[in-house]
Design a protein around this motif. Structure first.
Motif, PDB file in Angstrom:
ATOM      1  N   CYS A 243      11.625   2.324   2.939  1.00  0.00           N
ATOM      2  CA  CYS A 243      10.608   3.380   3.051  1.00  0.00           C
ATOM      3  C   CYS A 243       9.005   3.163   3.311  1.00  0.00           C
ATOM      4  O   CYS A 243       8.818   3.611   4.147  1.00  0.00           O
ATOM      5  N   THR A 244       8.713   2.116   2.842  1.00  0.00           N
ATOM      6  CA  THR A 244       7.141   1.666   2.820  1.00  0.00           C
ATOM      7  C   THR A 244       6.863   1.048   4.080  1.00  0.00           C
ATOM      8  O   THR A 244       6.092   1.357   4.983  1.00  0.00           O
ATOM      9  N   ALA A 245       8.068  -0.272   4.437  1.00  0.00           N
ATOM     10  CA  ALA A 245       7.921  -0.861   5.597  1.00  0.00           C
ATOM     11  C   ALA A 245       7.848   0.120   7.003  1.00  0.00           C
ATOM     12  O   ALA A 245       7.125  -0.352   7.950  1.00  0.00           O
ATOM     13  N   CYS A 246       8.699   1.303   7.010  1.00  0.00           N
ATOM     14  CA  CYS A 246       9.008   1.998   8.157  1.00  0.00           C
ATOM     15  C   CYS A 246       8.215   3.266   8.284  1.00  0.00           C
ATOM     16  O   CYS A 246       8.273   4.214   9.151  1.00  0.00           O
ATOM     17  N   GLY A 247       6.794   3.024   7.491  1.00  0.00           N
ATOM     18  CA  GLY A 247       5.962   4.334   7.500  1.00  0.00           C
ATOM     19  C   GLY A 247       6.019   5.478   6.698  1.00  0.00           C
ATOM     20  O   GLY A 247       5.322   6.471   6.941  1.00  0.00           O
ATOM     21  N   PHE A 248       6.908   5.556   5.876  1.00  0.00           N
ATOM     22  CA  PHE A 248       6.873   6.949   4.917  1.00  0.00           C
ATOM     23  C   PHE A 248       6.280   6.686   3.793  1.00  0.00           C
ATOM     24  O   PHE A 248       6.248   5.648   3.228  1.00  0.00           O
ATOM     25  N   SER A 249       5.240   7.480   3.792  1.00  0.00           N
ATOM     26  CA  SER A 249       4.129   7.239   2.564  1.00  0.00           C
ATOM     27  C   SER A 249       4.958   7.820   1.124  1.00  0.00           C
ATOM     28  O   SER A 249       4.289   7.620  -0.033  1.00  0.00           O
ATOM     29  N   ASP A 250       5.864   8.717   1.269  1.00  0.00           N
ATOM     30  CA  ASP A 250       6.386   9.342   0.099  1.00  0.00           C
ATOM     31  C   ASP A 250       7.892   9.182  -0.201  1.00  0.00           C
ATOM     32  O   ASP A 250       8.691   9.557   0.818  1.00  0.00           O
ATOM     33  N   TYR A 251       8.341   8.669  -1.162  1.00  0.00           N
ATOM     34  CA  TYR A 251       9.658   8.141  -1.281  1.00  0.00           C
ATOM     35  C   TYR A 251      10.657   9.486  -1.249  1.00  0.00           C
ATOM     36  O   TYR A 251      11.824   9.477  -0.660  1.00  0.00           O
ATOM     37  N   SER A 252      10.324  10.483  -1.950  1.00  0.00           N
ATOM     38  CA  SER A 252      10.976  11.723  -1.777  1.00  0.00           C
ATOM     39  C   SER A 252      11.197  12.430  -0.367  1.00  0.00           C
ATOM     40  O   SER A 252      12.433  13.041   0.025  1.00  0.00           O
TER      41      SER A 252
END
Length: 273
Positions: A243-252
């Motif tokens: 999630c973090t590595a691919c640019g999503f700032s929010d897991y939900s």
């Protein structure tokens, strides 16, 4: 969308399909987790691939690598027939561990060099591999398809090696926009940021990017990020790290997008240890 033929397993998916009355709205921008060889048999239209538009003629072949976005622009009045083979590199890894046969897919910029016209294969080896695409009862379909795939890859590789190597810089504003977005795919990319980088208005960038890819910028970015995240998860990375590595700032947000796109949660793709 009647399938004349279809085969699917973990490494190989192939279909021969015809739409007698194709609906242009039914063909959206998409990208695959596998490599694709697409054989155009009949119809009228063109293919957008990462900012480049390829007019289609009978017996043309297009190749797409993993996560290479493409969209069909088809005319409604002509029956549309095609064959597509989607395959994982693992299918031929034992035969070609150095991936020489995959150079036409991997050793080129996004959206460039996708088209192999019939004139580039005067002996007709590509067309022959796609001919008589039916199998008698009792035939080992997977073995037959794999043999055809190897012939296709060998022929494509031979054509690729003889092609004149052209400059790899994207030409025109459309290509430059697509290249910029891909270079910053996992960063805090936004329509506003892209507009500022190119000294254009947001509306201009939104319109040009949609013309180039057949998709709004954020949909394009999201699909590519999800494909990259799934590849990480299948290699054993945690969903949170992906999630973090691919640019999503929010897991939900990531979780909901992942489940909506793949029809299952990230947990389903985790490698069992």
């Amino acid at each position: 969308m009647p399938h004349i033929f279809i085969f699917r397993d973990a490494e190989l998916y192939c279909h021969h399909t015809i739409d007698m009355t194709p609906d242009p709205a039914g063909f959206s921008m998409h990208a695959h987790e596998r490599l694709e060889i697409y054989y155009f048999i009949s119809g009228s239209g063109s293919y957008l691939v990462e900012g480049n538009q390829y007019p289609l003629h009978p017996h043309d072949i297009l190749i797409m690598r993993q996560a290479e976005a493409h969209k069909l622009l088809v005319e409604a009045g002509t029956p549309y027939e095609r064959i597509a083979i989607h395959f994982s590199p693992s299918l031929i890894r034992g035969i070609d561990p150095q991936q020489r046969l995959l150079r036409p897919f991997l050793d080129r910029p996004l959206g460039q060099g996708n088209l192999y016209a019939a004139a580039e294969d005067p002996a007709g080896r590509l067309r022959t591999a796609f001919s008589a695409f039916s199998f008698e009862p009792g035939t080992d379909v997977r073995l037959n398809l794999t043999g055809r795939l190897l012939l296709l890859l060998s022929t494509l590789s031979g054509i690729y090696e003889t092609r004149e190597k052209k400059p790899t810089l994207p030409e025109g504003l459309q290509g430059k926009l697509v290249a910029y977005v891909n270079a910053h795919l996992f960063e805090d990319i936004s329509l506003e940021r892209v507009a500022d980088a190119f000294f254009r208005s947001r509306s201009q960038v939104a319109r040009i990017f949609h013309q180039a890819t057949g998709s709004p910028l954020w949909e394009y970015v999201t699909i590519k990020r999800l494909l990259a995240a799934r590849a990480m998860i299948e290699r054993g990375e945690s969903a949170g790290d992906a999630c973090t590595a691919c640019g999503f700032s929010d897991y939900s947000v990531f979780y909901r997008a992942y489940k909506a796109y793949f029809s299952h949660s990230p947990k389903a793709d985790m490698i069992k240890k």
